[in-house]
Scaffold this motif. Structure first.
Motif, PDB file in Angstrom:
ATOM      1  N   LEU A  35      -3.756  14.051  -1.113  1.00  0.00           N
ATOM      2  CA  LEU A  35      -3.244  13.287  -0.004  1.00  0.00           C
ATOM      3  C   LEU A  35      -4.483  12.819   0.741  1.00  0.00           C
ATOM      4  O   LEU A  35      -4.548  11.884   1.171  1.00  0.00           O
ATOM      5  N   MET A  36      -5.447  13.746   1.046  1.00  0.00           N
ATOM      6  CA  MET A  36      -6.594  13.260   1.653  1.00  0.00           C
ATOM      7  C   MET A  36      -7.337  12.219   1.049  1.00  0.00           C
ATOM      8  O   MET A  36      -7.719  11.127   1.526  1.00  0.00           O
ATOM      9  N   ALA A  37      -7.518  12.023  -0.258  1.00  0.00           N
ATOM     10  CA  ALA A  37      -7.983  11.123  -1.080  1.00  0.00           C
ATOM     11  C   ALA A  37      -7.501   9.844  -1.157  1.00  0.00           C
ATOM     12  O   ALA A  37      -7.840   8.625  -0.893  1.00  0.00           O
ATOM     13  N   THR A  38      -5.947  10.020  -1.067  1.00  0.00           N
ATOM     14  CA  THR A  38      -5.098   8.716  -1.156  1.00  0.00           C
ATOM     15  C   THR A  38      -5.168   8.140   0.461  1.00  0.00           C
ATOM     16  O   THR A  38      -4.990   6.740   0.574  1.00  0.00           O
ATOM     17  N   ARG A  39      -4.945   8.868   1.250  1.00  0.00           N
ATOM     18  CA  ARG A  39      -4.855   8.455   2.619  1.00  0.00           C
ATOM     19  C   ARG A  39      -6.106   8.032   3.456  1.00  0.00           C
ATOM     20  O   ARG A  39      -5.987   7.110   4.190  1.00  0.00           O
ATOM     21  N   LEU A  40      -6.912   8.968   3.257  1.00  0.00           N
ATOM     22  CA  LEU A  40      -8.580   8.806   4.071  1.00  0.00           C
ATOM     23  C   LEU A  40      -9.425   7.914   3.188  1.00  0.00           C
ATOM     24  O   LEU A  40     -10.610   7.711   3.912  1.00  0.00           O
ATOM     25  N   GLY A  41      -9.512   8.148   1.855  1.00  0.00           N
ATOM     26  CA  GLY A  41     -10.419   7.613   0.890  1.00  0.00           C
ATOM     27  C   GLY A  41     -11.531   8.631   0.677  1.00  0.00           C
ATOM     28  O   GLY A  41     -11.298   9.642   0.795  1.00  0.00           O
ATOM     29  N   GLY A  42     -12.564   8.027   0.295  1.00  0.00           N
ATOM     30  CA  GLY A  42     -13.696   9.035  -0.078  1.00  0.00           C
ATOM     31  C   GLY A  42     -13.919   9.426  -1.589  1.00  0.00           C
ATOM     32  O   GLY A  42     -14.953  10.177  -1.697  1.00  0.00           O
ATOM     33  N   VAL A  43     -13.102   8.759  -2.413  1.00  0.00           N
ATOM     34  CA  VAL A  43     -13.321   8.998  -3.735  1.00  0.00           C
ATOM     35  C   VAL A  43     -13.371   7.938  -4.703  1.00  0.00           C
ATOM     36  O   VAL A  43     -12.691   6.753  -4.387  1.00  0.00           O
TER      37      VAL A  43
END
Length: 127
Positions: free
Chosen positions: A16-24
């Motif tokens: 969820l953090m990757a999809t919502r906040l980016g960074g990957v």
């Protein structure tokens, strides 16, 4: 609450953090520790502490004897709070991005069409 639950909770929050906040980057694997390090600053302070609690609970699950003796109630609450925050996050932003991308592609097409029309007019000697 078994250690397997804690691992799946941590994985769900990381996704969820990757999809919502980016960074990957594309094709890159990630875990909760990496996502906290990369995009933890985008979370409110209280939720950042809960994400760290969930990460620590996940690390405890690597030691089976300690994991059987540990109460994961705090990790369950942290997971529930983080999922409640991250699930709806970005819905409006994603819609705005789609509309902006559509408008930009239409404008780019019109720009290319205008350039082609001017080139044809210059080539035919009208301008």
């Amino acid at each position: 609450m078994t250690p397997l639950n804690v691992r799946s909770w941590a994985e769900e929050v990381a996704v969820l953090m990757a999809t919502r906040l980016g960074g990957v980057r594309r094709g890159e694997s990630y875990d909760l520790g990496v996502m906290i390090r990369r995009r933890g600053g985008a979370l409110p302070r209280k939720l950042l502490k809960q994400a760290e609690t969930l990460r620590d609970a996940e690390r405890v699950t690597n030691a089976p004897k300690i994991a059987r003796q540990t109460d994961f109630g705090d990790a369950a609450q942290a997971h529930a709070d983080l999922v409640a925050y991250l699930k709806p996050f970005g819905r409006v932003t994603r819609m705005q991005e789609r509309a902006t991308n559509f408008a930009a592609s239409v404008l780019f097409g019109l720009l290319v069409l205008g350039i082609v029309i001017v080139w044809v007019l210059v080539w035919q000697g009208f301008v």
